[in-house]
Design a protein around this motif. Structure first.
Motif, PDB file in Angstrom:
ATOM      1  N   VAL A  32       1.002  -1.283   0.124  1.00 19.73           N
ATOM      2  CA  VAL A  32       0.050  -0.051   0.042  1.00 19.73           C
ATOM      3  C   VAL A  32       0.927   1.230  -0.038  1.00 19.73           C
ATOM      4  CG1 VAL A  32      -0.166   0.107   2.360  1.00 19.73           C
ATOM      5  CG2 VAL A  32      -1.794   1.130   1.222  1.00 19.73           C
ATOM      6  N   ARG A  33       0.503   2.216  -0.712  1.00 24.31           N
ATOM      7  CA  ARG A  33       1.362   3.253  -1.050  1.00 24.31           C
ATOM      8  C   ARG A  33       0.599   4.558   0.014  1.00 24.31           C
ATOM      9  NH1 ARG A  33       2.570   6.521  -6.602  1.00 24.31           N
ATOM     10  NH2 ARG A  33       3.173   8.556  -5.782  1.00 24.31           N
ATOM     11  N   ARG A  34       1.461   5.340   0.797  1.00 23.15           N
ATOM     12  CA  ARG A  34       0.923   6.381   1.141  1.00 23.15           C
ATOM     13  C   ARG A  34       2.296   7.457   1.812  1.00 23.15           C
ATOM     14  NH1 ARG A  34      -2.691   5.993   6.538  1.00 23.15           N
ATOM     15  NH2 ARG A  34      -4.430   6.276   4.928  1.00 23.15           N
ATOM     16  N   GLY A  35       1.915   8.729   1.228  1.00 25.80           N
ATOM     17  CA  GLY A  35       3.073   9.792   1.602  1.00 25.80           C
ATOM     18  C   GLY A  35       4.431   9.297   0.957  1.00 25.80           C
ATOM     19  N   GLY A  36       4.311   8.955  -0.412  1.00 22.11           N
ATOM     20  CA  GLY A  36       5.613   8.590  -0.829  1.00 22.11           C
ATOM     21  C   GLY A  36       6.421   7.398  -0.480  1.00 22.11           C
ATOM     22  N   GLN A  37       5.582   6.639   0.221  1.00 18.86           N
ATOM     23  CA  GLN A  37       6.272   5.421   0.889  1.00 18.86           C
ATOM     24  C   GLN A  37       5.372   4.329   0.571  1.00 18.86           C
ATOM     25  OE1 GLN A  37       8.665   5.125   4.101  1.00 18.86           O
ATOM     26  NE2 GLN A  37       8.249   6.860   4.978  1.00 18.86           N
ATOM     27  N   VAL A  38       5.968   2.900   0.608  1.00 19.49           N
ATOM     28  CA  VAL A  38       5.100   1.583   0.296  1.00 19.49           C
ATOM     29  C   VAL A  38       5.502   0.935   1.615  1.00 19.49           C
ATOM     30  CG1 VAL A  38       5.069  -0.354  -1.118  1.00 19.49           C
ATOM     31  CG2 VAL A  38       5.527   2.115  -2.014  1.00 19.49           C
ATOM     32  N   TYR A  39       4.206   0.345   2.056  1.00 18.76           N
ATOM     33  CA  TYR A  39       4.240  -0.776   3.129  1.00 18.76           C
ATOM     34  C   TYR A  39       3.618  -1.946   2.563  1.00 18.76           C
ATOM     35  CZ  TYR A  39       4.304   3.729   5.620  1.00 18.76           C
ATOM     36  OH  TYR A  39       4.825   5.068   5.988  1.00 18.76           O
ATOM     37  N   GLY A  40       4.247  -3.181   3.371  1.00 22.48           N
ATOM     38  CA  GLY A  40       3.888  -4.456   2.854  1.00 22.48           C
ATOM     39  C   GLY A  40       3.241  -5.146   3.995  1.00 22.48           C
ATOM     40  N   TYR A  41       2.495  -6.086   3.728  1.00 22.02           N
ATOM     41  CA  TYR A  41       1.939  -6.875   4.739  1.00 22.02           C
ATOM     42  C   TYR A  41       1.602  -8.180   4.148  1.00 22.02           C
ATOM     43  CZ  TYR A  41       1.594  -2.684   7.544  1.00 22.02           C
ATOM     44  OH  TYR A  41       2.170  -1.628   8.105  1.00 22.02           O
ATOM     45  N   HIS A  42       1.473  -9.181   5.071  1.00 23.55           N
ATOM     46  CA  HIS A  42       0.527 -10.458   4.528  1.00 23.55           C
ATOM     47  C   HIS A  42      -0.546 -10.128   4.468  1.00 23.55           C
ATOM     48  CE1 HIS A  42       3.926 -13.542   4.639  1.00 23.55           C
ATOM     49  NE2 HIS A  42       4.341 -12.707   5.624  1.00 23.55           N
ATOM     50  N   ASN A  43      -1.291 -10.680   3.368  1.00 23.55           N
ATOM     51  CA  ASN A  43      -2.925 -10.483   3.275  1.00 23.55           C
ATOM     52  C   ASN A  43      -3.663 -11.536   4.285  1.00 23.55           C
ATOM     53  OD1 ASN A  43      -5.289  -9.828   2.421  1.00 23.55           O
ATOM     54  ND2 ASN A  43      -5.049 -10.385   0.057  1.00 23.55           N
ATOM     55  N   VAL A  44      -3.427 -11.416   5.382  1.00 23.43           N
ATOM     56  CA  VAL A  44      -3.983 -12.432   6.241  1.00 23.43           C
ATOM     57  C   VAL A  44      -4.643 -11.698   7.500  1.00 23.43           C
ATOM     58  CG1 VAL A  44      -3.594 -14.360   7.955  1.00 23.43           C
ATOM     59  CG2 VAL A  44      -2.475 -14.244   5.627  1.00 23.43           C
ATOM     60  N   CYS A  45      -5.718 -11.607   7.847  1.00 23.77           N
ATOM     61  CA  CYS A  45      -6.195 -10.849   9.012  1.00 23.77           C
ATOM     62  C   CYS A  45      -6.100 -11.681  10.185  1.00 23.77           C
ATOM     63  CB  CYS A  45      -7.795 -10.896   8.908  1.00 23.77           C
ATOM     64  SG  CYS A  45      -8.534  -9.767  10.133  1.00 23.77           S
ATOM     65  N   PRO A  46      -5.334 -10.837  11.241  1.00 26.25           N
ATOM     66  CA  PRO A  46      -5.254 -11.706  12.461  1.00 26.25           C
ATOM     67  C   PRO A  46      -6.423 -12.091  13.149  1.00 26.25           C
ATOM     68  CG  PRO A  46      -4.863  -9.068  12.616  1.00 26.25           C
ATOM     69  CD  PRO A  46      -4.952  -9.586  11.050  1.00 26.25           C
ATOM     70  N   HIS A  47      -7.675 -11.698  12.732  1.00 25.20           N
ATOM     71  CA  HIS A  47      -8.937 -12.060  13.491  1.00 25.20           C
ATOM     72  C   HIS A  47      -9.232 -13.570  13.192  1.00 25.20           C
ATOM     73  CE1 HIS A  47     -13.497 -11.949  14.003  1.00 25.20           C
ATOM     74  NE2 HIS A  47     -12.808 -12.360  15.165  1.00 25.20           N
ATOM     75  N   ARG A  48      -9.316 -13.983  11.847  1.00 31.67           N
ATOM     76  CA  ARG A  48      -9.771 -15.405  11.571  1.00 31.67           C
ATOM     77  C   ARG A  48      -9.000 -15.719  10.234  1.00 31.67           C
ATOM     78  NH1 ARG A  48     -15.507 -15.912  12.881  1.00 31.67           N
ATOM     79  NH2 ARG A  48     -15.250 -15.765  14.815  1.00 31.67           N
ATOM     80  N   GLY A  49      -8.007 -14.982   9.882  1.00 34.51           N
ATOM     81  CA  GLY A  49      -7.045 -15.520   8.904  1.00 34.51           C
ATOM     82  C   GLY A  49      -7.645 -15.325   7.535  1.00 34.51           C
ATOM     83  N   THR A  50      -8.657 -14.810   7.259  1.00 36.89           N
ATOM     84  CA  THR A  50      -9.065 -14.482   5.827  1.00 36.89           C
ATOM     85  C   THR A  50      -8.089 -13.254   5.257  1.00 36.89           C
ATOM     86  OG1 THR A  50     -10.499 -12.751   6.435  1.00 36.89           O
ATOM     87  CG2 THR A  50     -11.589 -15.109   6.732  1.00 36.89           C
ATOM     88  N   THR A  51      -8.255 -13.373   3.989  1.00 32.70           N
ATOM     89  CA  THR A  51      -7.724 -12.139   3.074  1.00 32.70           C
ATOM     90  C   THR A  51      -8.470 -10.976   3.668  1.00 32.70           C
ATOM     91  OG1 THR A  51      -8.993 -12.635   1.271  1.00 32.70           O
ATOM     92  CG2 THR A  51      -6.854 -13.486   1.317  1.00 32.70           C
TER      93      THR A  51
END
Ligand code: FES
Length: 110
Positions: A32-51
Protein backbone atom coordinates in the motif's frame (compact mmCIF):
# COMPACT_ATOMS: atom_id res chain seq x y z
CA UNK A 1 14.72 -9.78 -3.65
CA UNK A 2 12.15 -9.48 -6.41
CA UNK A 3 10.24 -6.77 -8.24
CA UNK A 4 6.56 -6.58 -7.30
CA UNK A 5 5.43 -3.71 -9.50
CA UNK A 6 6.32 -0.22 -10.62
CA UNK A 7 5.87 2.46 -7.96
CA UNK A 8 3.70 4.41 -10.42
CA UNK A 9 1.24 1.51 -10.61
CA UNK A 10 0.22 2.27 -7.03
CA UNK A 11 -2.13 5.15 -6.36
CA UNK A 12 -1.74 7.14 -3.15
CA UNK A 13 -3.66 5.40 -0.34
CA UNK A 14 -4.32 2.34 -2.44
CA UNK A 15 -3.11 -1.22 -2.26
CA UNK A 16 -2.17 -4.02 -4.62
CA UNK A 17 -2.18 -7.71 -3.81
CA UNK A 18 0.15 -10.48 -4.92
CA UNK A 19 0.26 -14.25 -4.61
CA UNK A 20 3.79 -15.60 -4.76
CA UNK A 21 6.16 -18.16 -3.29
CA UNK A 22 7.60 -16.89 -0.02
CA UNK A 23 9.33 -18.69 2.83
CA UNK A 24 8.83 -21.97 0.98
CA UNK A 25 5.10 -21.78 0.26
CA UNK A 26 2.59 -19.80 -1.77
CA UNK A 27 1.63 -16.66 0.15
CA UNK A 28 -0.71 -13.73 -0.34
CA UNK A 29 0.79 -10.34 0.40
CA UNK A 30 -0.11 -6.76 -0.46
CA UNK A 31 1.56 -3.39 -0.64
CA UNK A 32 0.00 0.00 0.00
CA UNK A 33 1.30 3.44 -0.91
CA UNK A 34 1.07 6.47 1.36
CA UNK A 35 3.06 9.67 1.53
CA UNK A 36 5.62 8.55 -1.01
CA UNK A 37 6.32 5.35 0.92
CA UNK A 38 5.25 1.77 0.37
CA UNK A 39 4.27 -0.61 3.18
CA UNK A 40 3.86 -4.35 2.83
CA UNK A 41 1.91 -6.98 4.78
CA UNK A 42 0.74 -10.54 4.54
CA UNK A 43 -2.83 -10.52 3.29
CA UNK A 44 -4.03 -12.38 6.35
CA UNK A 45 -6.37 -10.88 8.93
CA UNK A 46 -5.25 -11.63 12.51
CA UNK A 47 -8.89 -12.20 13.49
CA UNK A 48 -9.87 -15.25 11.41
CA UNK A 49 -7.06 -15.57 8.90
CA UNK A 50 -9.06 -14.48 5.88
CA UNK A 51 -7.72 -12.18 3.19
CA UNK A 52 -8.50 -8.52 3.79
CA UNK A 53 -9.72 -7.50 0.34
CA UNK A 54 -13.33 -8.15 -0.65
CA UNK A 55 -12.51 -7.33 -4.24
CA UNK A 56 -9.04 -7.62 -5.72
CA UNK A 57 -6.82 -4.78 -4.48
CA UNK A 58 -9.56 -3.18 -2.31
CA UNK A 59 -7.71 -2.84 0.99
CA UNK A 60 -8.81 0.57 2.26
CA UNK A 61 -11.78 1.79 4.26
CA UNK A 62 -14.21 4.15 2.44
CA UNK A 63 -12.29 7.23 3.64
CA UNK A 64 -8.95 5.71 2.57
CA UNK A 65 -7.65 6.34 6.08
CA UNK A 66 -7.12 2.76 7.31
CA UNK A 67 -6.65 -0.67 5.87
CA UNK A 68 -9.88 -2.58 6.35
CA UNK A 69 -10.68 -6.27 6.55
CA UNK A 70 -13.76 -6.96 4.45
CA UNK A 71 -14.93 -9.88 6.59
CA UNK A 72 -15.74 -8.14 9.89
CA UNK A 73 -14.48 -4.61 9.28
CA UNK A 74 -11.33 -4.47 11.41
CA UNK A 75 -9.28 -1.31 10.77
CA UNK A 76 -5.48 -1.30 10.60
CA UNK A 77 -3.00 1.56 10.45
CA UNK A 78 -1.23 1.72 7.10
CA UNK A 79 2.12 2.60 8.67
CA UNK A 80 2.51 -0.32 11.09
CA UNK A 81 -0.42 -2.69 10.57
CA UNK A 82 -1.71 -2.13 14.11
CA UNK A 83 -5.42 -2.92 14.47
CA UNK A 84 -7.15 0.14 15.93
CA UNK A 85 -10.77 -1.10 15.79
CA UNK A 86 -12.67 -4.33 15.31
CA UNK A 87 -12.59 -7.85 16.69
CA UNK A 88 -8.78 -8.10 16.61
CA UNK A 89 -8.06 -4.65 18.13
CA UNK A 90 -4.53 -4.52 19.49
CA UNK A 91 -3.19 -7.18 17.13
CA UNK A 92 -1.16 -6.50 14.00
CA UNK A 93 -0.86 -7.50 10.39
CA UNK A 94 2.34 -9.43 9.76
CA UNK A 95 4.73 -7.24 7.78
CA UNK A 96 6.78 -8.08 4.72
CA UNK A 97 9.87 -6.04 3.93
CA UNK A 98 9.48 -3.84 0.88
CA UNK A 99 11.37 -0.87 -0.49
CA UNK A 100 11.30 1.39 -3.53
CA UNK A 101 14.35 1.53 -5.78
CA UNK A 102 14.62 3.04 -9.26
CA UNK A 103 10.86 3.38 -9.48
CA UNK A 104 10.26 -0.28 -8.65
CA UNK A 105 8.62 -1.75 -5.55
CA UNK A 106 10.88 -4.52 -4.32
CA UNK A 107 10.13 -7.35 -1.94
CA UNK A 108 13.21 -8.01 0.18
CA UNK A 109 11.86 -11.11 1.97
CA UNK A 110 12.60 -14.44 0.26
S1 FES B 1 -11.59 -11.85 9.69
FE1 FES B 1 -10.86 -9.80 9.60
S2 FES B 1 -12.06 -8.77 11.06
FE2 FES B 1 -12.76 -10.82 11.17
Amino acid sequence: MRVLCAFDELDENAGKGFELPLHGSLQRIFVVRRGGQVYGYHNVCPHRGTTLDWLPDQFMDPECRYLQCATHGALFRVEDGHCVAGPCAGKRLAPVTVTVHDGQVLLLDE
